[in-house]
Design an enzyme around this catalytic site. Structure first.
Site, PDB file in Angstrom:
ATOM      1  N   CYS A  35       0.835  -1.190   0.000  1.00  0.00           N
ATOM      2  CA  CYS A  35       0.000   0.000   0.000  1.00  0.00           C
ATOM      3  C   CYS A  35       0.882   1.258   0.000  1.00  0.00           C
ATOM      4  O   CYS A  35       2.077   1.188   0.290  1.00  0.00           O
ATOM      5  CB  CYS A  35      -0.910  -0.002   1.225  1.00  0.00           C
ATOM      6  N   HIS A  96      -6.025  -1.334  -1.763  1.00  0.00           N
ATOM      7  CA  HIS A  96      -5.823  -2.664  -1.171  1.00  0.00           C
ATOM      8  C   HIS A  96      -7.051  -3.552  -1.348  1.00  0.00           C
ATOM      9  O   HIS A  96      -6.926  -4.772  -1.488  1.00  0.00           O
ATOM     10  CB  HIS A  96      -5.496  -2.514   0.314  1.00  0.00           C
ATOM     11  N   ASN A 136       0.037 -15.306  -8.905  1.00  0.00           N
ATOM     12  CA  ASN A 136      -0.589 -16.258  -7.994  1.00  0.00           C
ATOM     13  C   ASN A 136      -1.721 -15.508  -7.310  1.00  0.00           C
ATOM     14  O   ASN A 136      -1.480 -14.512  -6.622  1.00  0.00           O
ATOM     15  CB  ASN A 136       0.394 -16.755  -6.928  1.00  0.00           C
ATOM     16  N   HIS A 147      -3.054  -7.739  -1.361  1.00  0.00           N
ATOM     17  CA  HIS A 147      -3.075  -6.577  -2.250  1.00  0.00           C
ATOM     18  C   HIS A 147      -2.966  -7.063  -3.705  1.00  0.00           C
ATOM     19  O   HIS A 147      -2.114  -7.892  -4.021  1.00  0.00           O
ATOM     20  CB  HIS A 147      -1.890  -5.659  -1.922  1.00  0.00           C
ATOM     21  N   HIS A 149      -1.793  -7.969  -7.042  1.00  0.00           N
ATOM     22  CA  HIS A 149      -0.439  -7.884  -7.592  1.00  0.00           C
ATOM     23  C   HIS A 149      -0.095  -9.136  -8.384  1.00  0.00           C
ATOM     24  O   HIS A 149      -0.711 -10.185  -8.226  1.00  0.00           O
ATOM     25  CB  HIS A 149       0.596  -7.683  -6.480  1.00  0.00           C
ATOM     26  N   GLN A 151       3.733 -10.941 -10.402  1.00  0.00           N
ATOM     27  CA  GLN A 151       5.177 -11.001 -10.195  1.00  0.00           C
ATOM     28  C   GLN A 151       5.912 -11.182 -11.522  1.00  0.00           C
ATOM     29  O   GLN A 151       5.318 -11.565 -12.534  1.00  0.00           O
ATOM     30  CB  GLN A 151       5.532 -12.151  -9.255  1.00  0.00           C
TER      31      GLN A 151
END
Length: 327
Positions: A35, A96, A136, A147, A149, A151
């Site tokens: 955040c 978030h 994931n 949150h 996201h 990768q």
């Protein structure tokens, strides 16, 4: 501590990353490291009070730009190397509580452009052989930070799944003179039975030999070895199709569908232009609203997947839930 250990039986590298045992695990939302910075001065991974999309370093990277020396000495049979590479986190939003499928289509279009930029930048590094963009999603997939996201791993080698895929497509190209994936997606689009959604540039398909009940692959319709080869219009089309697919996934059982999303594309050394074909693969673990697909004896021990759902039925169910247009 992180290092690469070679498995001479499977002929693949395994990353040993002991420091990841201490990575952040399901913190309360007011302590989220993804955040914006907090009013009390506790630092987070970002410096801006608000952001659209952000790319930050992974705080517990499996691969490192300046890795430590391995903990053990290897030998000719079992080589050991430093775990050289890059691990990044792509934050989709500063919110978030955001639900990915409810984000605007423009967000996904921007995300695709960010992916393309990171592929270019990381792929230009001498030590990097493969740029892997993935997500994931959900606690069922082991996610410990909620949150929204994804990768990026920049590997110093081509991962084994990608290597096997490239070997198959290379052999097909040598025998048939065409791209395996071009032929597959053309066949699927022509038949239509397993197509979930499509637009001018991409097709979302439940593969003929799906391993998961609601597995979906999103293929470039034209031959594009990597995301870097996609035009501005194709990137826009991909973003829109991803939004439509996520809406269908979350509508299927009435909750946010967890999944692993994996991008497959050309290695960054320039090889495979004739037979590598950019696509994304989604592996959701749910086979019904209450039942998960667990990888067990046949899958983990023998490498043979058992699917309890006909791909044609799954495609029909998902296709009915895909919106025609998204904003």
């Amino acid at each position: 501590m992180s290092e690469l250990r070679w498995d001479p039986v499977e002929r693949e590298w395994v990353i040993t990353a002991t420091h990841r045992q201490d990575r952040t695990f399901k913190p309360p939302k007011d302590y989220c490291p993804f955040c914006p910075p907090r009013d009390d001065g506790v630092p987070t991974a970002v410096t801006e009070s608000d952001f659209d999309i952000a790319v930050v370093e992974n705080g517990f990277p499996s691969l490192q730009e300046d890795p430590p020396a391995p903990a053990v000495d290897g030998d000719d049979l079992r080589p050991v190397e430093p775990a050289n590479g890059v691990c990044e986190v792509v934050l989709y939003t500063s919110d978030h509580e955001a639900v990915s499928s409810e984000l605007p289509a423009s967000k996904f279009q921007k995300l695709v452009r960010v992916w393309r930029d990171r592929y270019r930048d990381l792929g230009s590094r001498e030590e990097v052989d493969y740029v892997y963009l993935f997500e994931n999603k959900g606690e069922e997939m082991g996610v410990t930070l909620q949150h929204p996201h994804g990768q990026i791993y920049a590997y110093p080698f081509v991962p084994p799944t990608i290597e096997r895929e490239l070997a198959s497509s290379r052999e097909y190209h040598e025998e048939e003179g065409t791209c395996l994936f071009c032929d597959l997606v053309a066949s699927e689009v022509a038949e239509g039975e397993r197509v979930v959604a499509e637009n001018d540039s991409f097709a979302a398909v439940v593969p003929f030999s799906a391993r998961y009940a609601y597995e979906v692959h999103v293929y470039a319709k034209d031959h594009r070895p990597s995301l870097d080869d996609c035009s501005v219009d194709e990137c826009r089309d991909l973003g829109s199709l991803l939004k439509r697919l996520l809406v269908a996934y979350d509508s299927l059982f009435g909750f946010e569908m967890p999944f692993v999303m994996a991008t497959h594309q050309q290695p960054t050394d320039g090889t495979g232009a004739e037979y590598a074909h950019f696509h994304l693969e989604f592996y959701p673990p749910y086979r019904t609203a209450e039942k998960l697909k667990y990888l067990a004896g046949s899958e983990l021990g023998a490498g043979t997947y058992i699917n309890n759902k006909l791909p044609e039925e799954a495609a029909s169910e998902l296709g009915e839930l895909v919106p025609e247009r998204v904003e």
